[in-house]
Motif scaffolding. Structure first.
Motif, PDB file in Angstrom:
ATOM      1  N   THR A  24       0.829  -1.203   0.000  1.00 45.43           N
ATOM      2  CA  THR A  24       0.000   0.000   0.000  1.00 45.43           C
ATOM      3  C   THR A  24       0.864   1.254   0.000  1.00 45.43           C
ATOM      4  O   THR A  24       0.521   2.234  -0.666  1.00 45.43           O
ATOM      5  N   ALA A  25       1.986   1.229   0.708  1.00 47.86           N
ATOM      6  CA  ALA A  25       2.895   2.387   0.685  1.00 47.86           C
ATOM      7  C   ALA A  25       3.386   2.633  -0.742  1.00 47.86           C
ATOM      8  O   ALA A  25       3.422   3.784  -1.213  1.00 47.86           O
ATOM      9  N   PHE A  26       3.743   1.572  -1.439  1.00 48.86           N
ATOM     10  CA  PHE A  26       4.255   1.700  -2.803  1.00 48.86           C
ATOM     11  C   PHE A  26       3.166   2.160  -3.772  1.00 48.86           C
ATOM     12  O   PHE A  26       3.384   3.073  -4.581  1.00 48.86           O
ATOM     13  N   VAL A  27       1.989   1.547  -3.698  1.00 50.96           N
ATOM     14  CA  VAL A  27       0.919   1.892  -4.637  1.00 50.96           C
ATOM     15  C   VAL A  27       0.403   3.313  -4.394  1.00 50.96           C
ATOM     16  O   VAL A  27       0.156   4.063  -5.355  1.00 50.96           O
ATOM     17  N   VAL A  28       0.283   3.722  -3.138  1.00 54.68           N
ATOM     18  CA  VAL A  28      -0.145   5.096  -2.855  1.00 54.68           C
ATOM     19  C   VAL A  28       0.904   6.073  -3.377  1.00 54.68           C
ATOM     20  O   VAL A  28       0.571   7.096  -3.970  1.00 54.68           O
ATOM     21  N   TRP A  29       2.171   5.747  -3.197  1.00 56.79           N
ATOM     22  CA  TRP A  29       3.239   6.608  -3.731  1.00 56.79           C
ATOM     23  C   TRP A  29       3.156   6.692  -5.257  1.00 56.79           C
ATOM     24  O   TRP A  29       3.293   7.764  -5.831  1.00 56.79           O
ATOM     25  N   LEU A  30       2.951   5.545  -5.929  1.00 58.06           N
ATOM     26  CA  LEU A  30       2.836   5.560  -7.391  1.00 58.06           C
ATOM     27  C   LEU A  30       1.675   6.420  -7.861  1.00 58.06           C
ATOM     28  O   LEU A  30       1.787   7.152  -8.850  1.00 58.06           O
ATOM     29  N   ASN A  31       0.550   6.319  -7.176  1.00 64.34           N
ATOM     30  CA  ASN A  31      -0.655   7.031  -7.611  1.00 64.34           C
ATOM     31  C   ASN A  31      -0.692   8.493  -7.190  1.00 64.34           C
ATOM     32  O   ASN A  31      -1.265   9.313  -7.893  1.00 64.34           O
ATOM     33  N   SER A  32      -0.104   8.821  -6.032  1.00 64.07           N
ATOM     34  CA  SER A  32      -0.268  10.167  -5.484  1.00 64.07           C
ATOM     35  C   SER A  32       1.031  10.888  -5.195  1.00 64.07           C
ATOM     36  O   SER A  32       1.016  12.095  -4.961  1.00 64.07           O
ATOM     37  N   GLY A  33       2.140  10.178  -5.133  1.00 65.67           N
ATOM     38  CA  GLY A  33       3.402  10.805  -4.756  1.00 65.67           C
ATOM     39  C   GLY A  33       3.461  11.021  -3.253  1.00 65.67           C
ATOM     40  O   GLY A  33       2.562  10.649  -2.504  1.00 65.67           O
TER      41      GLY A  33
END
Length: 82
Positions: A24-33
């Motif tokens: 979730t940390a990675f996917v949120v970073w990919l989607n939102s920075g």
């Protein structure tokens, strides 16, 4: 609860928590920075994903272990020349 059942439950909780945290940390970073709302978005995603991941690990763990064992037994022994 037997020792093995307790181990399986704790392992499933820890593995699902760790994987949910990282993914979730990675996917949120990919989607939102890493913006101002990153931690709040990550927290929401993590708290939503962890229960589902826990159920999946707990329920599918034995089948995945059997599949892994079957695949490994088909491999040549370690150190064998090809």
């Amino acid at each position: 609860m037997f020792a093995f059942d307790r181990f399986r439950f704790v392992f499933s909780a820890l593995m699902s928590a760790w994987m949910s945290l990282l993914m979730t940390a990675f996917v949120v970073w990919l989607n939102s920075g890493f913006g101002a709302g990153y931690l709040g978005q990550w927290r929401h995603a993590f708290l939503s994903a962890w229960p589902a991941a826990f159920a999946v690990v707990l329920l599918s763990g034995p089948a995945v272990q059997r599949l892994s064992r079957a695949l490994v037994l088909r491999l040549p022994p370690t150190g064998a020349s090809r």
